[in-house]
Motif scaffolding. Structure first.
Motif, short mmCIF file in Angstrom:
data_model
loop_
_atom_site.label_atom_id
_atom_site.label_comp_id
_atom_site.label_asym_id
_atom_site.label_seq_id
_atom_site.Cartn_x
_atom_site.Cartn_y
_atom_site.Cartn_z
N THR A 103 6.69 27.18 17.40
CA THR A 103 7.74 28.02 18.14
C THR A 103 8.78 26.79 18.73
O THR A 103 9.67 27.26 19.28
N LEU A 104 8.31 25.73 19.13
CA LEU A 104 9.13 24.74 19.70
C LEU A 104 9.64 23.67 18.59
O LEU A 104 9.14 23.18 17.82
N PRO A 105 10.68 22.76 19.10
CA PRO A 105 11.14 21.64 18.32
C PRO A 105 10.41 20.76 18.47
O PRO A 105 9.62 20.43 19.38
N LYS A 106 10.40 19.96 17.44
CA LYS A 106 9.41 18.88 16.89
C LYS A 106 9.94 17.44 17.65
O LYS A 106 9.33 16.38 17.91
N GLY A 107 11.47 17.43 17.64
CA GLY A 107 11.96 16.15 17.96
C GLY A 107 11.91 15.10 16.72
O GLY A 107 11.23 15.27 15.89
N THR A 108 12.50 13.88 17.26
CA THR A 108 12.28 12.94 16.09
C THR A 108 11.55 11.72 16.29
O THR A 108 11.14 10.79 15.33
N ASP A 109 10.93 11.61 17.32
CA ASP A 109 10.05 10.50 17.70
C ASP A 109 8.44 11.08 17.65
O ASP A 109 7.98 11.59 18.54
N GLU A 110 7.93 10.60 16.36
CA GLU A 110 6.53 11.01 16.14
C GLU A 110 5.56 10.65 17.38
O GLU A 110 4.75 11.67 17.63
N ALA A 111 5.73 9.53 17.95
CA ALA A 111 4.52 9.02 18.81
C ALA A 111 4.71 9.68 20.16
O ALA A 111 3.96 10.41 20.79
N ARG A 112 5.96 10.07 20.46
CA ARG A 112 6.23 10.82 21.59
C ARG A 112 5.63 12.15 21.44
O ARG A 112 5.35 13.04 22.43
N LEU A 113 6.09 12.85 20.22
CA LEU A 113 5.76 14.13 20.13
C LEU A 113 4.30 14.26 20.10
O LEU A 113 3.76 15.42 20.77
N ASN A 114 3.27 13.46 19.51
CA ASN A 114 2.06 13.44 19.57
C ASN A 114 1.34 13.44 21.03
O ASN A 114 0.64 14.20 21.29
N LEU A 115 2.08 12.74 21.80
CA LEU A 115 1.78 12.53 23.28
C LEU A 115 1.94 13.79 23.99
O LEU A 115 1.33 14.31 24.78
#
Length: 268
Positions: A103-115
């Motif tokens: 339900t939340l936006p994923k953003g564009t930076d995969e590494a930051r998203l994973n953290l």
């Protein structure tokens, strides 16, 4: 690093007495501890159990590695076989975590998203521990050791850092191992490679930090003795730099929340 020769019996007695007195003073009925399958939560839950007060151990899997789950269950069974004041429950947060992520936006930076998602796991667990603490009138007990909490800040702010009491936060990792062995915690847990279990894979704390706890403990002690980079070379220098960098960037976790103070000259 060799386990330090410490007075395990006196330390255990001191911590158990401290926990019991704190609970009685706070007028709460017992303790709740999140069980991860690691040595820190194993030691803390055992110390809580030794107070004689009700101790609730909670497993909170989120896409958890099977080995972590089995170690946690092994330890809980050890506690229940040894102490009649220990109970346990499982709060499977996988569905909650997945729903929140969807339900939340994923953003564009995969590494930051994973953290960010890893830290979200820790914060969901903190919320769950406080839910159980609230309905039972218990304290949430922290499981961080001194290297994690005051050395490199290896914990999630308002996640596993969100607790009521921290009984082992003045113990180095080597001392945690010594006390765990003294209290009969299984070698399967003592020898397991430390992991925060927040990424849904088998990556260890060492993989994330770039150094193991023995190395970081040595660097922390050296820093406390006033040593600088000039005192090291090779791997010791590399680890000392890792320690100093993590200690610097994680001060926001270790220090009190900054308060913008308003003087009378400004206020009136």
């Amino acid at each position: 690093m060799e386990n330090k020769k410490i007075n395990s019996e006196k330390i255990v007695h001191h911590i158990v007495t401290w926990l019991k007195l704190y609970a009685e003073t706070a007028k709460v009925k017992g303790f709740v501890v999140g069980i991860s399958g690691g040595i820190d939560s194993a030691l803390v839950s055992t110390l809580c159990a030794k107070t004689g007060l009700p101790t609730l151990c909670i497993e909170m899997p989120i896409h958890q590695a099977p080995r972590q789950v089995s170690r946690g269950q092994e330890h809980i069974q050890f506690l229940k076989n040894t102490y009649d004041n220990v109970t346990n429950t499982i709060a499977d947060l996988t569905g909650t975590f997945d729903l929140m992520g969807s339900t939340l936006p994923k953003g564009t930076d995969e590494a930051r998203l994973n953290l960010t998602l890893a830290n979200t796991r820790a914060r969901l667990r903190m919320t769950t521990l406080y839910y159980f603490a609230g309905i039972h009138q218990f304290l949430v007990v922290g499981t961080g050791n001194k290297v994690e909490d005051f050395g490199v800040g290896f914990y999630t702010k308002y996640g596993d850092g969100g607790v009521d009491v921290s009984p082992i936060a003045d113990l180095m990792k080597s001392e945690v191992r010594t006390l765990a062995a003294h209290l009969g915690i299984t070698q399967n847990i003592i020898q397991a490679k430390p992991t925060d279990g927040l990424f849904g894979d088998d990556r260890s704390d060492e993989d994330q930090l770039g150094a193991n706890y023995d190395e970081l403990e040595a660097a922390m002690l050296a820093n406390e003795q006033g040593k600088t980079e000039a005192d090291f070379d090779g791997r010791e220098l590399e680890v000392f730099k890792i320690y100093k960098r993590l200690n610097r960037i994680n001060q926001h976790k270790m220090n009190p929340i900054p308060v913008c103070e308003i003087s009378d000259e400004i206020r009136f």
